[in-house]
Motif scaffolding. Structure first.
Motif, PDB file in Angstrom:
ATOM      1  N   ALA A 172      46.914  17.219  40.794  1.00  0.00           N
ATOM      2  CA  ALA A 172      46.622  18.202  41.928  1.00  0.00           C
ATOM      3  C   ALA A 172      47.419  19.423  42.365  1.00  0.00           C
ATOM      4  CB  ALA A 172      46.277  17.326  43.312  1.00  0.00           C
ATOM      5  N   SER A 173      47.014  20.122  43.021  1.00  0.00           N
ATOM      6  CA  SER A 173      47.982  21.547  43.326  1.00  0.00           C
ATOM      7  C   SER A 173      47.514  22.224  44.394  1.00  0.00           C
ATOM      8  CB  SER A 173      47.842  22.138  42.053  1.00  0.00           C
ATOM      9  OG  SER A 173      46.845  23.092  41.702  1.00  0.00           O
ATOM     10  N   LEU A 174      48.218  22.859  45.144  1.00  0.00           N
ATOM     11  CA  LEU A 174      48.053  23.473  46.216  1.00  0.00           C
ATOM     12  C   LEU A 174      47.682  25.097  45.704  1.00  0.00           C
ATOM     13  CD1 LEU A 174      50.899  22.488  48.759  1.00  0.00           C
ATOM     14  CD2 LEU A 174      48.289  22.260  48.777  1.00  0.00           C
ATOM     15  N   VAL A 179      50.391  27.766  51.958  1.00  0.00           N
ATOM     16  CA  VAL A 179      51.437  26.783  52.965  1.00  0.00           C
ATOM     17  C   VAL A 179      52.468  27.657  53.075  1.00  0.00           C
ATOM     18  CG1 VAL A 179      50.720  24.543  52.010  1.00  0.00           C
ATOM     19  CG2 VAL A 179      52.526  25.672  50.799  1.00  0.00           C
ATOM     20  N   PRO A 180      53.030  27.516  54.392  1.00  0.00           N
ATOM     21  CA  PRO A 180      54.293  28.166  54.797  1.00  0.00           C
ATOM     22  C   PRO A 180      55.579  28.312  53.865  1.00  0.00           C
ATOM     23  CG  PRO A 180      53.899  26.477  56.382  1.00  0.00           C
ATOM     24  CD  PRO A 180      52.820  26.718  55.427  1.00  0.00           C
ATOM     25  N   TYR A 208      45.497  25.444  54.399  1.00  0.00           N
ATOM     26  CA  TYR A 208      45.922  25.208  52.859  1.00  0.00           C
ATOM     27  C   TYR A 208      44.553  24.594  52.071  1.00  0.00           C
ATOM     28  CZ  TYR A 208      46.488  20.306  54.165  1.00  0.00           C
ATOM     29  OH  TYR A 208      46.394  19.020  54.603  1.00  0.00           O
ATOM     30  N   ILE A 209      44.778  24.901  50.891  1.00  0.00           N
ATOM     31  CA  ILE A 209      43.618  24.388  49.938  1.00  0.00           C
ATOM     32  C   ILE A 209      44.374  23.453  49.113  1.00  0.00           C
ATOM     33  CG2 ILE A 209      41.806  24.929  48.533  1.00  0.00           C
ATOM     34  CD1 ILE A 209      41.522  27.518  50.006  1.00  0.00           C
ATOM     35  N   ILE A 210      43.890  22.239  48.836  1.00  0.00           N
ATOM     36  CA  ILE A 210      44.500  21.421  47.427  1.00  0.00           C
ATOM     37  C   ILE A 210      43.173  21.165  46.670  1.00  0.00           C
ATOM     38  CG2 ILE A 210      44.243  19.236  48.862  1.00  0.00           C
ATOM     39  CD1 ILE A 210      46.356  18.066  47.189  1.00  0.00           C
TER      40      ILE A 210
END
Length: 231
Positions: A172-174, A179-180, A208-210
């Motif tokens: 998985a990844s952001l 994100v800050p 944020y989106i993962i």
């Protein structure tokens, strides 16, 4: 080869099991006595049917994602069977037989592993081959920590946020920039979990989106990190 004549009590019998195909013209001729007599005949031995895989070997043991086309599987028949049967295919995956060629293709919405068997019908003998088609589900992602959203002060650590991936996802990844500064995500391949943590170094509200990596399809979730500035 394999067929022999036997003469006993005035009767000649030709019998046996033919071990080679072909057309054999034979002549039966008497010996001894006055003059001779002969008769001829033809024995046609047809070859056994054959079933030959013509697509790559890997196509007979393949995995496909749910609702996505499988790699076509093709077979060629030899020596004139009348038809071919296929059993065990997933729902939505079908077979067509034309001109001595069998093609298995299509897609399925039913997740499972399907052993299938291809068998000739008609002609001399029976030939069969088998394989396995596995329909894989879409990947999943689920929050396993207490919350996906939180508020912290700048230069403070956030509470770790953890997600579990499944159904064949390889990571998985952001999404970049969601994100800050100071916050990062790490994937643990052993536990198949992705954890967001760190110390914030900029203020603001960040959604944020993962997203999952690998496997069938893509699954994603969102959360919010609100970073308050110092007073």
């Amino acid at each position: 080869l394999g067929v022999n004549p036997i003469f006993t009590a005035g009767v000649l019998t030709i019998s046996g099991t033919a071990l080679e195909p072909g057309t054999f013209n034979f002549v039966v001729t008497t010996t001894g006595g006055c003059s001779f007599s002969s008769l001829s005949g033809v024995l046609v031995v047809r070859p056994e049917v054959e079933l030959i895989l013509t697509s790559s070997t890997s196509t007979t043991f393949q995995s496909a994602c749910i609702n996505e086309l499988i790699d076509p599987i093709t077979y060629r028949t030899e020596n004139n069977p009348t038809s071919v049967t296929v059993t065990g295919l997933p729902t939505g995956v079908t077979s067509t037989y034309s001109g001595g060629v069998l093609t298995i293709s299509g897609s399925s919405s039913v997740v499972a592993t399907y052993p299938y068997v291809v068998t000739t019908v008609g002609g001399c003998g029976v030939a069969s081959l088998n394989g396995t088609i596995t329909i894989d589900p879409n990947v999943t992602i689920a929050l396993v920590s207490s919350t996906a959203s939180q508020t912290v002060c700048i230069n403070d650590a956030i509470l770790p946020i953890t997600y579990q991936v499944g159904n064949g996802a390889t990571g998985a990844s952001l999404v970049a920039g969601s994100v800050p500064e100071g916050i990062q995500g790490n994937y643990n391949a052993t536990t198949k979990t992705f954890t967001i943590n760190g110390v914030t170094t900029e203020s603001g509200t960040f959604t944020y989106i993962i997203r999952t990596l690998g496997g069938c399809g893509t699954a994603s979730l969102t959360g919010t990190i609100n970073v308050n500035p110092l007073p």
